[in-house]
Design a protein around this motif. Structure first.
Motif, PDB file in Angstrom:
ATOM      1  N   UNK A 193       7.708 -18.100   2.272  1.00  0.00           N
ATOM      2  CA  UNK A 193       6.254 -18.146   2.357  1.00  0.00           C
ATOM      3  C   UNK A 193       5.623 -17.203   1.341  1.00  0.00           C
ATOM      4  N   UNK A 194       6.221 -16.043   1.162  1.00  0.00           N
ATOM      5  CA  UNK A 194       5.712 -15.093   0.178  1.00  0.00           C
ATOM      6  C   UNK A 194       5.753 -15.698  -1.226  1.00  0.00           C
ATOM      7  N   UNK A 195       6.845 -16.372  -1.531  1.00  0.00           N
ATOM      8  CA  UNK A 195       6.966 -16.993  -2.851  1.00  0.00           C
ATOM      9  C   UNK A 195       5.931 -18.094  -3.027  1.00  0.00           C
ATOM     10  N   UNK A 196       5.744 -18.918  -1.993  1.00  0.00           N
ATOM     11  CA  UNK A 196       4.717 -19.956  -2.062  1.00  0.00           C
ATOM     12  C   UNK A 196       3.343 -19.352  -2.306  1.00  0.00           C
ATOM     13  N   UNK A 197       3.013 -18.309  -1.547  1.00  0.00           N
ATOM     14  CA  UNK A 197       1.696 -17.696  -1.681  1.00  0.00           C
ATOM     15  C   UNK A 197       1.502 -17.074  -3.054  1.00  0.00           C
ATOM     16  N   UNK A 198       2.557 -16.483  -3.599  1.00  0.00           N
ATOM     17  CA  UNK A 198       2.431 -15.870  -4.920  1.00  0.00           C
ATOM     18  C   UNK A 198       2.096 -16.911  -5.981  1.00  0.00           C
ATOM     19  N   UNK A 199       2.573 -18.142  -5.792  1.00  0.00           N
ATOM     20  CA  UNK A 199       2.265 -19.217  -6.734  1.00  0.00           C
ATOM     21  C   UNK A 199       0.897 -19.839  -6.446  1.00  0.00           C
ATOM     22  N   UNK A 200       0.582 -20.054  -5.172  1.00  0.00           N
ATOM     23  CA  UNK A 200      -0.700 -20.655  -4.814  1.00  0.00           C
ATOM     24  C   UNK A 200      -1.882 -19.774  -5.209  1.00  0.00           C
ATOM     25  N   UNK A 201      -1.700 -18.460  -5.065  1.00  0.00           N
ATOM     26  CA  UNK A 201      -2.806 -17.517  -5.235  1.00  0.00           C
ATOM     27  C   UNK A 201      -2.669 -16.687  -6.498  1.00  0.00           C
ATOM     28  N   UNK A 202      -1.851 -17.150  -7.425  1.00  0.00           N
ATOM     29  CA  UNK A 202      -1.653 -16.415  -8.673  1.00  0.00           C
ATOM     30  C   UNK A 202      -2.989 -16.159  -9.356  1.00  0.00           C
ATOM     31  N   UNK A 203      -3.208 -14.899  -9.722  1.00  0.00           N
ATOM     32  CA  UNK A 203      -4.448 -14.530 -10.389  1.00  0.00           C
ATOM     33  C   UNK A 203      -5.568 -14.129  -9.462  1.00  0.00           C
ATOM     34  N   UNK A 204      -5.387 -14.359  -8.150  1.00  0.00           N
ATOM     35  CA  UNK A 204      -6.437 -13.988  -7.192  1.00  0.00           C
ATOM     36  C   UNK A 204      -5.971 -12.959  -6.172  1.00  0.00           C
ATOM     37  N   UNK A 205      -4.696 -13.007  -5.790  1.00  0.00           N
ATOM     38  CA  UNK A 205      -4.149 -12.064  -4.811  1.00  0.00           C
ATOM     39  C   UNK A 205      -2.849 -11.495  -5.366  1.00  0.00           C
ATOM     40  N   UNK A 206      -2.720 -10.174  -5.344  1.00  0.00           N
ATOM     41  CA  UNK A 206      -1.485  -9.520  -5.774  1.00  0.00           C
ATOM     42  C   UNK A 206      -0.568  -9.394  -4.567  1.00  0.00           C
ATOM     43  N   UNK A 207       0.463 -10.240  -4.495  1.00  0.00           N
ATOM     44  CA  UNK A 207       1.307 -10.278  -3.304  1.00  0.00           C
ATOM     45  C   UNK A 207       2.036  -8.967  -3.059  1.00  0.00           C
ATOM     46  N   UNK A 208       2.285  -8.172  -4.120  1.00  0.00           N
ATOM     47  CA  UNK A 208       2.990  -6.919  -3.904  1.00  0.00           C
ATOM     48  C   UNK A 208       2.145  -5.927  -3.098  1.00  0.00           C
ATOM     49  N   UNK A 209       0.831  -6.165  -3.024  1.00  0.00           N
ATOM     50  CA  UNK A 209      -0.034  -5.277  -2.254  1.00  0.00           C
ATOM     51  C   UNK A 209      -0.277  -5.783  -0.837  1.00  0.00           C
ATOM     52  N   UNK A 210       0.260  -6.939  -0.500  1.00  0.00           N
ATOM     53  CA  UNK A 210      -0.015  -7.559   0.794  1.00  0.00           C
ATOM     54  C   UNK A 210       0.838  -6.966   1.905  1.00  0.00           C
ATOM     55  N   UNK A 211       2.077  -6.611   1.607  1.00  0.00           N
ATOM     56  CA  UNK A 211       2.975  -6.095   2.629  1.00  0.00           C
ATOM     57  C   UNK A 211       3.779  -7.198   3.284  1.00  0.00           C
ATOM     58  N   UNK A 212       4.625  -6.837   4.264  1.00  0.00           N
ATOM     59  CA  UNK A 212       5.494  -7.810   4.925  1.00  0.00           C
ATOM     60  C   UNK A 212       4.712  -8.861   5.708  1.00  0.00           C
ATOM     61  N   UNK A 213       5.403  -9.944   6.028  1.00  0.00           N
ATOM     62  CA  UNK A 213       4.834 -11.048   6.796  1.00  0.00           C
ATOM     63  C   UNK A 213       5.382 -10.966   8.224  1.00  0.00           C
ATOM     64  N   UNK A 214       4.565 -10.610   9.222  1.00  0.00           N
ATOM     65  CA  UNK A 214       5.078 -10.455  10.587  1.00  0.00           C
ATOM     66  C   UNK A 214       5.541 -11.770  11.205  1.00  0.00           C
ATOM     67  N   UNK A 215       6.404 -11.670  12.188  1.00  0.00           N
ATOM     68  CA  UNK A 215       6.865 -12.850  12.921  1.00  0.00           C
ATOM     69  C   UNK A 215       5.703 -13.538  13.612  1.00  0.00           C
ATOM     70  N   UNK A 216       5.640 -14.842  13.491  1.00  0.00           N
ATOM     71  CA  UNK A 216       4.600 -15.758  14.003  1.00  0.00           C
ATOM     72  C   UNK A 216       3.217 -15.469  13.442  1.00  0.00           C
ATOM     73  N   UNK A 217       3.108 -14.679  12.375  1.00  0.00           N
ATOM     74  CA  UNK A 217       1.795 -14.477  11.755  1.00  0.00           C
ATOM     75  C   UNK A 217       1.320 -15.786  11.125  1.00  0.00           C
ATOM     76  N   UNK A 218       0.003 -15.931  11.048  1.00  0.00           N
ATOM     77  CA  UNK A 218      -0.625 -17.167  10.579  1.00  0.00           C
ATOM     78  C   UNK A 218      -1.472 -16.871   9.345  1.00  0.00           C
ATOM     79  N   UNK A 219      -1.180 -17.563   8.269  1.00  0.00           N
ATOM     80  CA  UNK A 219      -1.991 -17.505   7.056  1.00  0.00           C
ATOM     81  C   UNK A 219      -2.660 -18.853   6.861  1.00  0.00           C
TER      82      UNK A 219
END
Length: 252
Positions: A193-219
């Motif tokens: 999911x992190x990899x998908x988001x890094x591609x979907x949001x490239x240029x708008x969100x810096x994934x390295x600043x987002x932190x871990x993805x919790x279990x059952x979290x919803x984006x």
């Protein structure tokens, strides 16, 4: 399209040290409580399609979503996609020197899993189920070598294109309140999911600043003619604080 990206509930591997992990773990007792909370929350959503990876931990998380549907599970048609698995695929071993491919669940085992859910809900029609043709009787991974990071990135890109080609865009000028966007849910894995988001949001969100993805979290994201837009990230409002896990380290 409104796309909800959900990480599976806590797996036995998430709760174990690296050397004790197995190739395809179940979810833990705490994971079942997380999935139960997720299912209750999702019961209020009008979902058009639910997609899951073929790993056991995502299937078990999906089980609770179906159990909490207020109407027949036809509200949640299910698709098992072969290409939304976690980084590396299904394999034994804990270091690149001793990695060896595992089989993963086969086609009949996945169908049997959902038949068991239907047997537990005899007053409901079974959910429509589609399993990718790439998932065969010898297991969805089939004992291949672990996937490389470059291969995962290419696969993430192809999965995004699959979503974009399968589900319609909302015209950017159309108010969301008037939109007939399908609501699509993907239950998958943290690193993927992190990899998908890094591609979907490239240029708008810096994934390295987002932190871990919790279990059952919803984006939540919107797919429109202007591209992908992030609505919310890693929401765990459906969980009591004592059940929030996976927020201190990135685990698959």
């Amino acid at each position: 399209m409104q796309l909800l990206l959900i990480r599976h509930a806590e797996s036995e591997n998430n709760a174990k040290p690296v050397h004790a992990r197995v190739c395809d773990p179940s979810i833990t007792a705490r994971g079942r409580l997380q999935a139960d909370c997720l299912g209750k929350w999702m019961s209020g959503l009008a979902i058009d399609q639910l997609i899951t990876s073929p790993f056991l931990r995502t299937l078990e998380t999906t089980r609770f979503v179906l159990q909490h549907a207020h109407t027949a599970p036809r509200r949640y048609p299910i698709a098992v996609w072969h290409d939304v698995f976690e980084n590396g695929g299904c394999y034994h071993g804990h270091h690149e020197k001793n990695f060896r491919g595992a089989e993963g669940l086969g086609r009949e085992a996945i169908h049997s899993f959902f038949r068991d859910i239907s047997d537990q809900l005899p007053d409901r029609e079974p959910p429509p189920l589609t399993v990718d043709s790439e998932i065969q009787s010898d297991g969805w991974w089939g004992g291949r070598d672990p996937e490389s990071p470059d291969q995962m990135r290419a696969r993430s890109r192809s999965v995004i294109e699959r979503f974009e080609n399968t589900f319609p865009q909302r015209p950017s000028h159309e108010p969301r309140s008037l939109s007939t966007d399908p609501v699509v849910v993907l239950i998958a894995h943290a690193d993927f999911l992190r990899e998908m988001l890094s591609l979907m949001l490239a240029g708008t969100v810096a994934m390295e600043s987002v932190g871990p993805i919790p279990n059952t979290s919803v984006t939540s994201l919107q797919w429109s003619t202007t591209g992908w837009k992030l609505d919310s990230l890693n929401s765990v409002t459906h969980l009591p604080p004592r059940l929030v896990t996976g927020h201190q380290a990135m685990l698959s």
